[in-house]
Design a protein around this motif. Structure first.
Motif, short mmCIF file in Angstrom:
data_model
loop_
_atom_site.label_atom_id
_atom_site.label_comp_id
_atom_site.label_asym_id
_atom_site.label_seq_id
_atom_site.Cartn_x
_atom_site.Cartn_y
_atom_site.Cartn_z
N ALA A 1 0.83 -1.21 0.00
CA ALA A 1 0.00 0.00 0.00
C ALA A 1 0.87 1.26 0.00
O ALA A 1 0.48 2.29 -0.56
CB ALA A 1 -0.94 0.00 1.20
N LEU A 2 2.05 1.16 0.59
CA LEU A 2 2.98 2.29 0.55
C LEU A 2 3.49 2.53 -0.87
O LEU A 2 3.80 3.64 -1.27
CB LEU A 2 4.16 2.04 1.49
N ILE A 3 3.57 1.44 -1.65
CA ILE A 3 4.06 1.53 -3.03
C ILE A 3 2.98 2.09 -3.95
O ILE A 3 3.24 2.98 -4.76
CB ILE A 3 4.50 0.13 -3.53
N VAL A 4 1.74 1.61 -3.82
CA VAL A 4 0.67 1.99 -4.76
C VAL A 4 -0.21 3.11 -4.24
O VAL A 4 -0.99 3.69 -5.00
CB VAL A 4 -0.21 0.77 -5.12
N GLY A 5 -0.10 3.43 -2.93
CA GLY A 5 -0.99 4.42 -2.35
C GLY A 5 -2.24 3.77 -1.79
O GLY A 5 -2.57 2.63 -2.13
#
Length: 417
Positions: free
Chosen positions: A365-369
């Motif tokens: 989720a940190l990668i894709v938002g």
């Protein structure tokens, strides 16, 4: 196989000609459908599983109708370009490669050959199509067919990472003579299909769908450390699971271990080497020469373990990949199936294992938002992995195909693996 086509199939004689060129005993139904559509002048949107012969499907019309103009094929990665260059030359086609590796003199030499009419096929990238000299040369000689391979990249890479992908449709529209356009990939969900049609300005494309099924691949998923929160203990269990499956993956095939971060790539490859495995780390930060060295080793050696980020293996024609391991949760169902589908291209049994922990979701989720389409796809993947329903049935439904019967050999169907 779905074939939504208003066209007549190519003749038996034409099929015989193509079989002779390809070295096949017969063409597959989706190959006949795509070639028939393009030969009749229709755009084509083709999805077929890895190893399903889509390269032949999109080249067949050019082989049958060499007089119609240059075949332009857009490939996103150098490895894909190199593989297609070899395939096209083996078919007796006069092919040139146009990418950023060329010097100014080499660039001009390729365009000169195009303008002189001595090029059958031009392999290139979307970025090259933005150059006015490239447009002028191709417009002058005439583009008969234009194929966008790995067209899921329009959705995954267009705009954000490679803006040139969003401009392919504009390139097509500005040509004096519009070519027949083919878009193809192994994975294209219904929502992504709409994006591809719109971006490329496809005109009533004939839709050709091969089955998403890959029965030779046994899909396995393990939620590790369900009672663990300490990262060192979670990692220890991942490594134990990896060690156990590597013991019996077979001596006649290769392995790819996919990781979500560059740090994980280096950590896992170092861990494997310490235990005697012939392991190579592959990620974006490597030099071009180092990437080429690793790719060559992977193609030529039977038992080698590549630890890599997601792009490694895309389009690589290596038939004997016996095992794919995802060391953590992938980013989407498409991401999972693109990587998984690189195993078992020779039709022999292969396995895929996903080792995931609930904390992987937060990392991704940190990668894709935590909003938007990519986040929703991450949520869908979490549901896919945790639902307990047959993986084959879930994949069919996700990619818009009839749900069908359970596969009876994935880890959700058979728990003793």
């Amino acid at each position: 196989m779905a074939f939504d086509a208003p066209v007549t199939e190519i003749t038996a004689a034409e099929q015989t000609v193509l079989c002779r060129r390809f070295g096949f005993s017969e063409l597959r139904s989706h190959q006949i459908a795509a070639i028939s559509a393009m030969s009749a002048g229709y755009d084509c949107l083709l999805t077929v599983s890895t190893g399903g012969g889509k390269s032949e499907a999109i080249l067949g019309a050019k082989l049958l109708h060499p007089e119609r103009g240059v075949h332009v094929q857009i490939e996103p990665l150098r490895a894909l370009q190199a593989d297609m260059l070899t395939r096209m030359k083996a078919l007796g086609l006069r092919v040139e490669l146009l990418n950023s590796d060329l010097s100014a003199a080499q660039f001009e030499s390729v365009l000169s050959k195009v303008q002189q009419g001595t090029v059958d096929c031009l392999l290139t990238t979307p970025e090259q199509l933005e150059k006015s000299r490239v447009f002028q040369a191709l417009n002058a000689v005439g583009v008969g067919f234009l194929a966008v391979d790995e067209c899921h990249c329009l959705v995954e890479w267009g705009g954000e990472f490679r803006p040139a992908y969003d401009k392919i449709g504009t390139f097509i529209q500005h040509l004096d003579k519009r070519p027949v356009v083919a878009a193809c990939t192994a994975t294209l969900a219904p929502d992504a299909e709409k994006h591809v049609r719109k971006s490329l300005h496809l005109r009533d494309p004939v839709r050709v769908c091969g089955s998403v099924d890959r029965p030779e691949i046994r899909q396995l998923a393990v939620e590790i450390g369900t009672d663990l929160t300490v990262s060192d203990l979670i990692q220890k269990e991942r490594y134990l699971r990896l060690k156990n499956i590597l013991k019996d993956y077979g001596k006649d095939g290769s392995v790819i271990v996919y990781c979500s971060t560059v740090k994980q790539v280096h950590d896992v490859s170092a861990w494997l080497r310490c235990r005697g495995y012939d392991a190579e780390a592959f990620c974006a930060e490597l030099s071009r020469s180092e990437k080429q060295r690793i790719q060559h080793r992977f193609r030529s050696k039977k038992r080698v373990v590549i630890v890599a980020t997601s792009a490694f293996g895309m389009g690589m024609d290596k038939p004997n990949i016996r095992l794919i391991v995802h060391m953590s949760m992938p980013l989407s169902i498409e991401d999972y199936w693109q990587k998984t589908g690189r195993a078992g291209r020779d039709g022999k049994k292969a396995r895929c294992l996903v080792l995931w922990h609930k904390s992987d979701f937060n990392t991704n989720a940190l990668i894709v938002g935590r909003s938007g389409k990519k986040y929703r796809k991450l949520l869908q993947l979490r549901e896919f992995l945790s639902s307990g329903e047959c993986f084959a049935q879930q994949l069919r439904s996700y990619f818009g195909q009839p749900k069908g019967k359970p596969c009876h050999h994935c880890s959700n169907c058979k728990h003793n693996f």
